[in-house]
Design a protein around this motif. Structure first.
Motif, short mmCIF file in Angstrom:
data_model
loop_
_atom_site.label_atom_id
_atom_site.label_comp_id
_atom_site.label_asym_id
_atom_site.label_seq_id
_atom_site.Cartn_x
_atom_site.Cartn_y
_atom_site.Cartn_z
N GLU A 74 36.86 32.44 36.27
CA GLU A 74 35.62 32.65 35.08
C GLU A 74 37.12 32.96 34.00
O GLU A 74 37.98 34.45 34.67
CB GLU A 74 35.15 33.91 35.66
CG GLU A 74 33.98 33.71 36.52
CD GLU A 74 33.32 34.94 37.02
OE1 GLU A 74 33.59 35.63 36.49
OE2 GLU A 74 32.63 34.98 38.13
N LEU A 75 36.63 33.12 32.87
CA LEU A 75 37.88 33.63 31.28
C LEU A 75 36.76 33.54 30.63
O LEU A 75 35.42 33.49 30.79
CB LEU A 75 38.19 31.68 31.34
CG LEU A 75 39.32 30.66 32.04
CD1 LEU A 75 39.91 29.80 31.73
CD2 LEU A 75 40.85 31.63 32.91
N SER A 76 37.59 34.32 29.56
CA SER A 76 37.34 34.81 28.30
C SER A 76 37.03 32.98 27.51
O SER A 76 37.76 32.18 27.77
CB SER A 76 37.45 35.03 27.44
OG SER A 76 38.73 35.17 27.20
N ALA A 77 36.39 32.95 26.46
CA ALA A 77 36.51 32.03 25.67
C ALA A 77 37.50 31.87 24.95
O ALA A 77 37.28 30.68 24.75
CB ALA A 77 35.15 31.66 24.40
N ALA A 78 38.01 32.65 24.96
CA ALA A 78 39.52 32.77 24.00
C ALA A 78 40.53 32.57 24.92
O ALA A 78 41.20 31.11 25.02
CB ALA A 78 40.06 34.30 23.33
N ASP A 79 40.32 33.03 26.06
CA ASP A 79 41.57 32.09 27.13
C ASP A 79 41.39 30.30 27.29
O ASP A 79 42.02 29.80 27.73
CB ASP A 79 40.56 33.20 28.74
CG ASP A 79 41.43 34.05 28.78
OD1 ASP A 79 42.31 34.76 27.78
OD2 ASP A 79 41.14 35.35 30.07
N ARG A 90 28.01 30.30 31.47
CA ARG A 90 27.12 30.36 32.88
C ARG A 90 27.16 31.51 33.16
O ARG A 90 28.27 32.15 33.32
CB ARG A 90 27.26 29.10 33.98
CG ARG A 90 27.88 27.56 33.50
CD ARG A 90 26.41 26.85 33.23
NE ARG A 90 26.44 25.67 32.92
CZ ARG A 90 27.05 24.57 34.12
NH1 ARG A 90 27.49 24.65 34.99
NH2 ARG A 90 27.67 23.56 32.87
N GLU A 91 25.99 31.63 34.38
CA GLU A 91 25.92 32.71 35.13
C GLU A 91 26.73 32.45 36.59
O GLU A 91 26.86 30.65 37.02
CB GLU A 91 24.74 32.96 36.29
CG GLU A 91 23.33 33.82 35.19
CD GLU A 91 22.21 34.10 35.45
OE1 GLU A 91 22.45 33.70 36.79
OE2 GLU A 91 20.88 33.59 35.07
N SER A 92 27.58 33.84 37.05
CA SER A 92 28.39 33.37 38.07
C SER A 92 27.74 32.36 39.09
O SER A 92 26.67 32.61 40.00
CB SER A 92 28.72 34.50 38.74
OG SER A 92 29.60 34.37 40.02
N GLY A 93 28.35 31.35 39.57
CA GLY A 93 28.00 30.30 40.93
C GLY A 93 27.20 29.46 40.17
O GLY A 93 26.72 28.64 41.19
N ALA A 119 31.76 33.51 32.18
CA ALA A 119 30.48 34.52 32.58
C ALA A 119 29.60 35.24 31.59
O ALA A 119 29.63 35.91 30.65
CB ALA A 119 31.04 35.63 33.65
N LYS A 120 28.60 34.15 31.94
CA LYS A 120 27.33 35.06 31.37
C LYS A 120 27.01 36.15 31.04
O LYS A 120 27.72 36.79 32.04
CB LYS A 120 25.89 34.36 31.23
CG LYS A 120 24.66 34.52 30.27
CD LYS A 120 23.30 34.06 30.82
CE LYS A 120 22.60 33.99 29.19
NZ LYS A 120 23.16 32.95 28.32
N ARG A 121 27.19 37.06 29.68
CA ARG A 121 26.89 38.99 30.10
C ARG A 121 25.68 39.06 30.91
O ARG A 121 24.62 38.25 31.34
CB ARG A 121 26.99 39.33 28.69
CG ARG A 121 25.82 39.17 27.46
CD ARG A 121 25.87 39.43 26.19
NE ARG A 121 27.14 39.44 25.72
CZ ARG A 121 26.68 38.25 24.64
NH1 ARG A 121 25.16 38.24 24.99
NH2 ARG A 121 28.02 37.34 24.19
N VAL A 157 21.77 39.08 28.09
CA VAL A 157 21.94 39.92 28.83
C VAL A 157 21.01 40.04 29.99
O VAL A 157 19.65 39.90 30.06
CB VAL A 157 22.73 41.70 28.51
CG1 VAL A 157 22.49 42.07 29.83
CG2 VAL A 157 23.16 41.57 27.46
N VAL A 158 21.48 39.10 30.84
CA VAL A 158 21.16 38.31 32.18
C VAL A 158 20.55 39.87 33.51
O VAL A 158 21.77 40.13 33.62
CB VAL A 158 21.57 36.96 32.66
CG1 VAL A 158 20.49 37.05 34.05
CG2 VAL A 158 20.94 36.00 32.05
N VAL A 159 19.93 40.12 33.46
CA VAL A 159 19.59 41.14 34.33
C VAL A 159 19.45 40.41 35.93
O VAL A 159 18.78 39.63 35.71
CB VAL A 159 17.92 41.82 34.36
CG1 VAL A 159 18.20 42.99 35.46
CG2 VAL A 159 17.76 42.61 32.71
#
Length: 191
Positions: A74-79, A90-93, A119-121, A157-159
């Motif tokens: 999992e990276l940020s877009a800048a990373d 994406r969502e984790s997984g 990772a999607k917030r 933001v996904v719950v």
């Protein structure tokens, strides 16, 4: 009723499966617990590995435990841009067709053909908190962040609801910097 949620910054990290851990650190290696994270059963490890893209690398990226069914970076877009890795939000997984990179540990290296994501917030939520706030699993909401000179509203933001979670919103370092997030900052779920 105000629907508040702790906002936490999730820095770049790696989740490893058993096979990858064995290659990077040696057969049968066990992760070393460093500190607990806010989500029950999740922890930061002492172990760090190198993550290599086509244009650069990060020499010392944390591994989070416990061992997962699939390796995921999992990276940020800048990373991702800085090391030359294509990483979809994406969502984790959800790693099918995601970015590729090389992982290097003290005993070996692994080329992963997919598994690198931004990772999607999201908000981790217990069923009790979901009921209290009128939320449901996979619902998409907005969260208002009030900070000194950088207040904003995060949409999309996904719950995520599970009895295994603790109530907290996770954003990456790009998002955290954009909003001026500091430890202990609370956001408000507004939609």
């Amino acid at each position: 009723m105000e629907k508040t949620v702790l906002v936490e910054t999730s820095a770049r990290h790696v989740h490893v499966d058993r096979k990858t851990l064995d290659i990077l650190f040696g057969e049968g290696y066990e992760l070393t617990h460093k500190k607990d994270l806010s989500q029950p059963g999740q922890f930061a490890c002492e172990e760090r590995i190198q993550v290599i893209g086509t244009k650069g690398s990060f020499p010392s990226v944390s591994i989070l435990g416990p061992i997962r069914p699939n390796t995921q970076v999992e990276l940020s877009a800048a990373d991702a841009r800085s090391i030359g890795v294509k990483a979809p939000v994406r969502e984790s997984g959800d790693i099918a067709g995601s970015g590729a990179c090389k992982l290097v540990g003290p005993k070996g290296e692994v080329e992963i053909s997919e598994g690198v994501i931004v990772a999607k917030r999201h908000i981790h939520c217990t069923p009790e908190d979901a009921e209290k706030y009128g939320l449901s699993d996979k619902q998409v909401v907005s969260v208002k962040i009030e900070s000194a000179e950088r207040s904003l509203v995060f949409g999309d933001v996904v719950v995520r609801v599970s009895p295994k979670f603790a109530l907290a919103m996770h954003i990456d370092t790009d998002e955290s910097n954009a909003a001026g997030v500091t430890p202990g900052l609370m956001g408000e779920i507004i939609a």
